[in-house]
Design a protein around this motif. Sequence first.
Motif, PDB file in Angstrom:
ATOM      1  N   ARG B   8       9.978  88.396  18.889  1.00 57.49           N
ATOM      2  CA  ARG B   8      10.179  88.609  20.317  1.00 57.49           C
ATOM      3  C   ARG B   8       8.843  88.900  21.007  1.00 57.49           C
ATOM      4  NH1 ARG B   8      14.599  89.931  23.625  1.00 57.49           N
ATOM      5  NH2 ARG B   8      14.131  91.498  25.193  1.00 57.49           N
ATOM      6  N   GLN B   9       8.043  89.752  20.388  1.00 53.80           N
ATOM      7  CA  GLN B   9       6.742  90.110  20.957  1.00 53.80           C
ATOM      8  C   GLN B   9       5.784  88.919  20.940  1.00 53.80           C
ATOM      9  OE1 GLN B   9       5.772  93.182  22.372  1.00 53.80           O
ATOM     10  NE2 GLN B   9       4.071  91.887  23.018  1.00 53.80           N
ATOM     11  N   VAL B  10       5.828  88.142  19.856  1.00 57.51           N
ATOM     12  CA  VAL B  10       4.942  86.979  19.723  1.00 57.51           C
ATOM     13  C   VAL B  10       5.253  85.959  20.825  1.00 57.51           C
ATOM     14  CG1 VAL B  10       4.500  84.938  18.282  1.00 57.51           C
ATOM     15  CG2 VAL B  10       4.393  87.235  17.270  1.00 57.51           C
ATOM     16  N   LEU B  18       0.209  81.492  28.462  1.00 56.02           N
ATOM     17  CA  LEU B  18       0.451  80.230  29.171  1.00 56.02           C
ATOM     18  C   LEU B  18       0.630  80.447  30.680  1.00 56.02           C
ATOM     19  CD1 LEU B  18       2.717  78.214  26.709  1.00 56.02           C
ATOM     20  CD2 LEU B  18       0.240  78.139  27.038  1.00 56.02           C
ATOM     21  N   PHE B  19       1.210  81.570  31.067  1.00 57.38           N
ATOM     22  CA  PHE B  19       1.305  81.889  32.495  1.00 57.38           C
ATOM     23  C   PHE B  19      -0.087  81.909  33.117  1.00 57.38           C
ATOM     24  CE2 PHE B  19       5.485  84.482  32.052  1.00 57.38           C
ATOM     25  CZ  PHE B  19       6.238  83.359  32.357  1.00 57.38           C
ATOM     26  N   GLU B  20      -1.011  82.561  32.395  1.00 60.83           N
ATOM     27  CA  GLU B  20      -2.386  82.674  32.900  1.00 60.83           C
ATOM     28  C   GLU B  20      -3.041  81.315  33.043  1.00 60.83           C
ATOM     29  OE1 GLU B  20      -4.747  85.414  30.495  1.00 60.83           O
ATOM     30  OE2 GLU B  20      -3.037  86.788  30.550  1.00 60.83           O
ATOM     31  N   GLU B  21      -2.820  80.470  32.002  1.00 60.10           N
ATOM     32  CA  GLU B  21      -3.482  79.165  31.985  1.00 60.10           C
ATOM     33  C   GLU B  21      -2.885  78.191  32.982  1.00 60.10           C
ATOM     34  OE1 GLU B  21      -3.473  77.402  28.084  1.00 60.10           O
ATOM     35  OE2 GLU B  21      -4.367  79.212  27.215  1.00 60.10           O
ATOM     36  N   GLU B  35       3.598  77.464  21.542  1.00 58.68           N
ATOM     37  CA  GLU B  35       2.426  78.351  21.523  1.00 58.68           C
ATOM     38  C   GLU B  35       2.632  79.509  20.548  1.00 58.68           C
ATOM     39  OE1 GLU B  35      -0.448  78.141  23.271  1.00 58.68           O
ATOM     40  OE2 GLU B  35      -1.256  80.178  23.101  1.00 58.68           O
ATOM     41  N   ALA B  36       3.874  79.976  20.447  1.00 63.62           N
ATOM     42  CA  ALA B  36       4.177  81.102  19.561  1.00 63.62           C
ATOM     43  C   ALA B  36       4.387  80.653  18.109  1.00 63.62           C
ATOM     44  CB  ALA B  36       5.422  81.834  20.069  1.00 63.62           C
TER      45      ALA B  36
END
Lengths: 225, 225
Positions: B8-10, B18-21, B35-36
């Motif tokens: 869940r944390q990963v 990905l939000f940032e990118e 990604e995870a």
Amino acid sequence: MVRATDTRQVILDAALRLFEERGYAGTTMRAFAAEAGVATGNAYYWFADKDDLVQELYRRIQSEHRDRCAPVLGAGGTLQDRLLAVEHAYLDVIGRYHDFGVAFLSTAVGSDSPANPLSAASSEAREMSLAIYRELVAGARPLPTPRLRAVLPDLLWLCHLGLTLFWVSDASPDQHRTRRLVDTAAPLVTGLVRLGRLPLAAGFVDQLGRVLAVALEQSTGTVAP
Amino acid sequence: MVRATDTRQVILDAALRLFEERGYAGTTMRAFAAEAGVATGNAYYWFADKDDLVQELYRRIQSEHRDRCAPVLGAGGTLQDRLLAVEHAYLDVIGRYHDFGVAFLSTAVGSDSPANPLSAASSEAREMSLAIYRELVAGARPLPTPRLRAVLPDLLWLCHLGLTLFWVSDASPDQHRTRRLVDTAAPLVTGLVRLGRLPLAAGFVDQLGRVLAVALEQSTGTVAP
């Protein structure tokens, strides 16, 4: 036959449409020119770059706001009545940009963005806007105490920024909730002027001035670049 | 061997990257899973959708904030000292999300966005945060007047939202300007508590309550959907 000043406006309008559709980062001067039906070189004749175009929009809004406020600002009146008139005039001016506002906000909040209202690049538009609030306070009768007069323009301007943010996220028809917020909040300045006369308020008002200085520090250029 | 709670944390960490990118709109649950390094179905086992994931992040921040504040909130103290501790604890908690904050802001401000802190979808995280401010005020000594106590939690919470916005656009190292703003602004509550005892302040405080009611109306669900 399109006149030169119209070309400038046509490019600005085209840019606003594309900002809404694609966001700020997803747009280019070339795309604005194509949308406006002019040559890319022509667009660059009018605007140095995207940021220049945004600053032109800012200045245009402030200039229109100033024009609409002028009769009220020159006519005396209480601080509360003047504030009501100034904020409602502002909402009249920005009404047509509401869709653009949401798309643009992320860009405007970035700390290194020229479009940030506190950035060096925005200083001309910011000074135009701050001047309205200085005049609003200076011409109010009865006059607030000198101590309160020293902080009121910055305080009202910061509230005005907050109001703009509220307006951006206001989904009510014609943003009528923002109008209601203005009407409800304006009486607070009358109370503030009354409380400001009490000796007990002196320390509070001075501290408020220090808070505003920190909050608006970016605009004073005291932060190392 | 990766445990379930770690998964869940990963996924949450991958989503933040990905939000940032790519921004909020440019991301998908499928991309988070890739990604995870987990199957898409696995990601959907943990989060119903992107909005669910954002709410989990909100709740996690509030929960961590609450845990860090608990000793201070249970220990009495002045309103000013409690406020200082609560806001600095908040800045400790959100420090690692600063890059994400800028990318996310546009989404969070949209009036129809579940990620808006005033939306119905955010009500659980919002209530967690508001509860901190209610406890902050209720446990302060000396106690503010009942009239002021009625408005202080909402007022402080709204200032806390404003502080978060300031923090997002704060480019100073480790956002130290936001820390300085907290330190400079906190004494204002001491002044407010003193002024609040004056009979002349009663009307002002009541009007302030009405302003807060309009400003936070979205959170009370009184607006037609």
